[in-house]
Design an enzyme around this catalytic site. Sequence first.
Site, PDB file in Angstrom:
ATOM      1  CE  LYS A   1     -11.036  22.687 -17.531  1.00  0.00           C
ATOM      2  NZ  LYS A   1      -9.912  23.626 -16.769  1.00  0.00           N
TER       3      LYS A   1
ATOM      4  CD  GLU B   1     -17.230  33.105 -30.263  1.00  0.00           C
ATOM      5  OE1 GLU B   1     -17.923  32.947 -31.234  1.00  0.00           O
ATOM      6  OE2 GLU B   1     -16.140  33.852 -30.793  1.00  0.00           O
TER       7      GLU B   1
ATOM      8  CB  CYS C   1     -10.908  36.894 -27.629  1.00  0.00           C
ATOM      9  SG  CYS C   1     -12.438  37.188 -26.976  1.00  0.00           S
TER      10      CYS C   1
ATOM     11  CD  GLU D   1      -5.695  35.465 -29.095  1.00  0.00           C
ATOM     12  OE1 GLU D   1      -5.336  34.098 -29.142  1.00  0.00           O
ATOM     13  OE2 GLU D   1      -6.674  36.171 -29.015  1.00  0.00           O
TER      14      GLU D   1
HETATM   15  N1  LIG Z   1     -10.710  33.854 -27.135  1.00  0.00           N
HETATM   16  C1  LIG Z   1     -10.464  33.840 -25.875  1.00  0.00           C
HETATM   17  O1  LIG Z   1     -11.242  34.583 -25.371  1.00  0.00           O
HETATM   18  C2  LIG Z   1      -9.382  33.420 -25.052  1.00  0.00           C
HETATM   19  C3  LIG Z   1      -8.213  33.304 -26.067  1.00  0.00           C
HETATM   20  N2  LIG Z   1      -7.320  32.554 -25.350  1.00  0.00           N
HETATM   21  C4  LIG Z   1      -5.983  32.155 -25.995  1.00  0.00           C
HETATM   22  O2  LIG Z   1      -5.692  30.979 -25.473  1.00  0.00           O
HETATM   23  C5  LIG Z   1      -4.301  30.921 -25.172  1.00  0.00           C
HETATM   24  C6  LIG Z   1      -4.024  30.259 -23.746  1.00  0.00           C
HETATM   25  O3  LIG Z   1      -4.834  30.528 -22.899  1.00  0.00           O
HETATM   26  P1  LIG Z   1      -5.729  29.542 -21.992  1.00  0.00           P
HETATM   27  O4  LIG Z   1      -6.686  29.870 -21.115  1.00  0.00           O
HETATM   28  O5  LIG Z   1      -4.638  28.605 -21.556  1.00  0.00           O
HETATM   29  O6  LIG Z   1      -6.436  28.935 -23.301  1.00  0.00           O
HETATM   30  P2  LIG Z   1      -6.731  27.429 -23.249  1.00  0.00           P
HETATM   31  O7  LIG Z   1      -7.264  26.990 -24.809  1.00  0.00           O
HETATM   32  O8  LIG Z   1      -5.423  26.770 -23.144  1.00  0.00           O
HETATM   33  O9  LIG Z   1      -7.569  27.133 -22.196  1.00  0.00           O
HETATM   34  C7  LIG Z   1      -8.960  27.411 -22.277  1.00  0.00           C
HETATM   35  C8  LIG Z   1      -9.878  26.343 -21.556  1.00  0.00           C
HETATM   36  O10 LIG Z   1      -9.555  25.102 -22.157  1.00  0.00           O
HETATM   37  C9  LIG Z   1      -9.069  24.019 -21.131  1.00  0.00           C
HETATM   38  N3  LIG Z   1      -8.186  23.084 -21.809  1.00  0.00           N
HETATM   39  C10 LIG Z   1      -6.949  23.307 -22.041  1.00  0.00           C
HETATM   40  N4  LIG Z   1      -6.504  22.158 -22.742  1.00  0.00           N
HETATM   41  C11 LIG Z   1      -7.756  21.320 -23.067  1.00  0.00           C
HETATM   42  C12 LIG Z   1      -7.689  20.220 -23.692  1.00  0.00           C
HETATM   43  N5  LIG Z   1      -6.881  19.519 -24.277  1.00  0.00           N
HETATM   44  N6  LIG Z   1      -9.005  19.740 -23.824  1.00  0.00           N
HETATM   45  C13 LIG Z   1     -10.177  20.482 -23.082  1.00  0.00           C
HETATM   46  N7  LIG Z   1      -9.930  21.602 -22.581  1.00  0.00           N
HETATM   47  C14 LIG Z   1      -8.637  22.169 -22.509  1.00  0.00           C
HETATM   48  C15 LIG Z   1      -8.418  24.971 -20.003  1.00  0.00           C
HETATM   49  O11 LIG Z   1      -8.100  24.277 -19.003  1.00  0.00           O
HETATM   50  P3  LIG Z   1      -6.858  24.478 -17.879  1.00  0.00           P
HETATM   51  O12 LIG Z   1      -6.865  25.883 -17.615  1.00  0.00           O
HETATM   52  O13 LIG Z   1      -6.822  23.330 -16.909  1.00  0.00           O
HETATM   53  O14 LIG Z   1      -5.589  24.276 -18.883  1.00  0.00           O
HETATM   54  C16 LIG Z   1      -9.431  26.177 -19.924  1.00  0.00           C
HETATM   55  O15 LIG Z   1     -10.301  25.773 -18.904  1.00  0.00           O
HETATM   56  C17 LIG Z   1      -4.141  32.671 -24.906  1.00  0.00           C
HETATM   57  O16 LIG Z   1      -2.941  32.901 -25.147  1.00  0.00           O
HETATM   58  C18 LIG Z   1      -4.964  33.159 -25.949  1.00  0.00           C
HETATM   59  O17 LIG Z   1      -4.355  33.176 -27.292  1.00  0.00           O
HETATM   60  C19 LIG Z   1      -7.340  32.167 -24.018  1.00  0.00           C
HETATM   61  C20 LIG Z   1      -8.408  32.766 -23.421  1.00  0.00           C
HETATM   62  C21 LIG Z   1      -9.563  33.508 -23.758  1.00  0.00           C
HETATM   63  C1  LIG Z   2     -13.716  36.798 -24.711  1.00  0.00           C
HETATM   64  C2  LIG Z   2     -13.505  37.938 -24.669  1.00  0.00           C
HETATM   65  C3  LIG Z   2     -14.799  38.666 -24.325  1.00  0.00           C
HETATM   66  C4  LIG Z   2     -14.624  40.123 -24.728  1.00  0.00           C
HETATM   67  C5  LIG Z   2     -15.394  41.053 -23.924  1.00  0.00           C
HETATM   68  C6  LIG Z   2     -15.204  42.345 -24.205  1.00  0.00           C
HETATM   69  O1  LIG Z   2     -14.369  42.744 -25.006  1.00  0.00           O
HETATM   70  O2  LIG Z   2     -15.422  43.229 -23.502  1.00  0.00           O
END
Ligand SMILES: NC(=O)C1=CN([C@@H]2O[C@H](COP(=O)(O)OP(=O)(O)OC[C@H]3O[C@@H](n4cnc5c(N)ncnc54)[C@H](OP(=O)(O)O)[C@@H]3O)[C@@H](O)[C@H]2O)C=CC1
Ligand SMILES: CCCCCC(=O)O
Length: 486
Positions: free
Chosen positions: A182, A257, A291, A389
């Site tokens: 997903k 993660e 991240c 963050e």
């Molecule tokens: N550690 C990392 O690598 C990342 C951290 N983030 C953090 O998350 C924040 C928001 O980014 P975002 O991508 O929206 O992250 P989210 O956690 O909102 O989304 C990540 C994934 O989870 C899905 N999702 C959202 N809500 C649910 C739920 N209730 N149950 C299961 N799956 C769900 C999303 O689907 P959908 O897109 O349809 O909402 C997407 O596929 C960023 O501002 C950042 O702080 C974001 C991306 C990467």
């Molecule tokens: C989810 C974040 C991935 C980081 C990969 C990078 O720092 O190149």
Amino acid sequence: MNTMTESKKTVTLNYINGEWVASDSEQTAVSKNPAKIGEDVGYYQISSSNDFDQAAISARKAQKAWGKLAGSVRGDYLLKAAAILEERIEDVATAMTQEMGKTFAEAKGETARGVAILRYYAGEGMRAIGDVIPSSDSDALMFTTRVPLGVVGVITPWNFPVAIPLWKMAPALIYGNAVVVKPASDTAITCSKVINCLHDAGIPAGVVNMVTGSGAKIGMEMVNHPEIDAITFTGSNTVGKQLAHAAVDRGIKYQLEMGGKNPVIVANDADLDLAADATISGGLKSTGQKCTATSRVIVHKDVYEEFKEKLLTKMKTITVGDGFETGTWMGPCASEGQLETVLSYIEKGKQEGAKLLYGGNQVLKDQGYYVEPTVFENATPSMTIAREEIFGPVLVLLKVETMEEALEMANDSEYGLSASIFTTNIGNMLSFINEMDAGLVRINAESAGVELQAPFGGMKQSSSHSREQGRAAIEFFTSIKTVFVK
Ligand SMILES: NC(=O)C1=CN([C@@H]2O[C@H](COP(=O)(O)OP(=O)(O)OC[C@H]3O[C@@H](n4cnc5c(N)ncnc54)[C@H](OP(=O)(O)O)[C@@H]3O)[C@@H](O)[C@H]2O)C=CC1
Ligand SMILES: CCCCCC(=O)O
């Protein structure tokens, strides 16, 4: 074909049991280009519970035969997919830049990383998976082996829409699992192109499935579905914790993660040009949406002013614009929502008394969701911009008197993903390596830029404490069996 044309709209389909199909909801949503307000990239399925059910059942049926294949045979499928993805780098990277704004050069680099990930894990199909352990019974044979978990649910974010799905799917597949993916809704089209490479590589029907739609619906369907044996997730802490609770309720394996608030320490003996370049690259590349991005910049007082001047001089050369324009260094925020989040943190920083040194403004308002590269100083470790963050191009300068204070400040966070130090002193290096509470510890290198063959993951609230990538991935995607033969 992963798309269909419906009233002149390009609509991305779900991938279920080896076929590209529309949702029975007959509903689609639009994927927008953050660099060009009003430009629709395409459409994706708003899937139903039934769609997900079909995908999970297909995965269950296909996994039995897939898991029985020799690892080298599974690896051949990944090698074919790698070659196909390599041929399609420009097309996949174009979708990535269109959907989430990453510069085209970075998008091509990430897609090439996806190719390398597929090739790395293809090789895993021919490597040892266990040990022979001497039994106390000299007539017995005792050894370990590993077996797949079964069907793995994969939920991925928008910031690395090729690398992250592949660094989850490739190990899941090579170790004998089937997957249901997903993707983030903001990058559903990009993910479909990656899945299409696996389809065109001839992967058996049902082994790989993709169901698009709202995470709140499909993501929760996934973790609660009886045919899902494990969940691997990258995204926000809020969502990750929700998934973990649901996974524990069902007793299934989960891997998270999540966020980071990554520090860089600049010691008084650092190469300041190197430190300034790495702070900008680590903190602002991909518009700070990693991240592993640098956000807290902890600088020894002796070199603070000199470092600050170097940093500002370099920041002022950064060009913001459409990721397809060759002169662009930093693209837009990935969405309007992400831009609003970043702007709200900038306002919070000003309200709480930090000094805005550079940037802080939305720009190119009539074109897309752009913000200037931004840096604050005179911040305190307790300020919101130093604790939460932001996931945007915002750096926070913090001044310290000693290296002991710097290390204490670097560890003063609920997160523990990545951390860097710039120093030429071996004592500083060893103290940092030994005492920095982070999964990724980097010396004279930026906090981002992890390599696929090495373990990736965080400590504290950044992770569920497993590791992804490299050989470490086998720990999550398999179960160990200890075998005793008499
Ligand atoms: N550690 C990392 O690598 C990342 C951290 N983030 C953090 O998350 C924040 C928001 O980014 P975002 O991508 O929206 O992250 P989210 O956690 O909102 O989304 C990540 C994934 O989870 C899905 N999702 C959202 N809500 C649910 C739920 N209730 N149950 C299961 N799956 C769900 C999303 O689907 P959908 O897109 O349809 O909402 C997407 O596929 C960023 O501002 C950042 O702080 C974001 C991306 C990467
Ligand atoms: C989810 C974040 C991935 C980081 C990969 C990078 O720092 O190149």
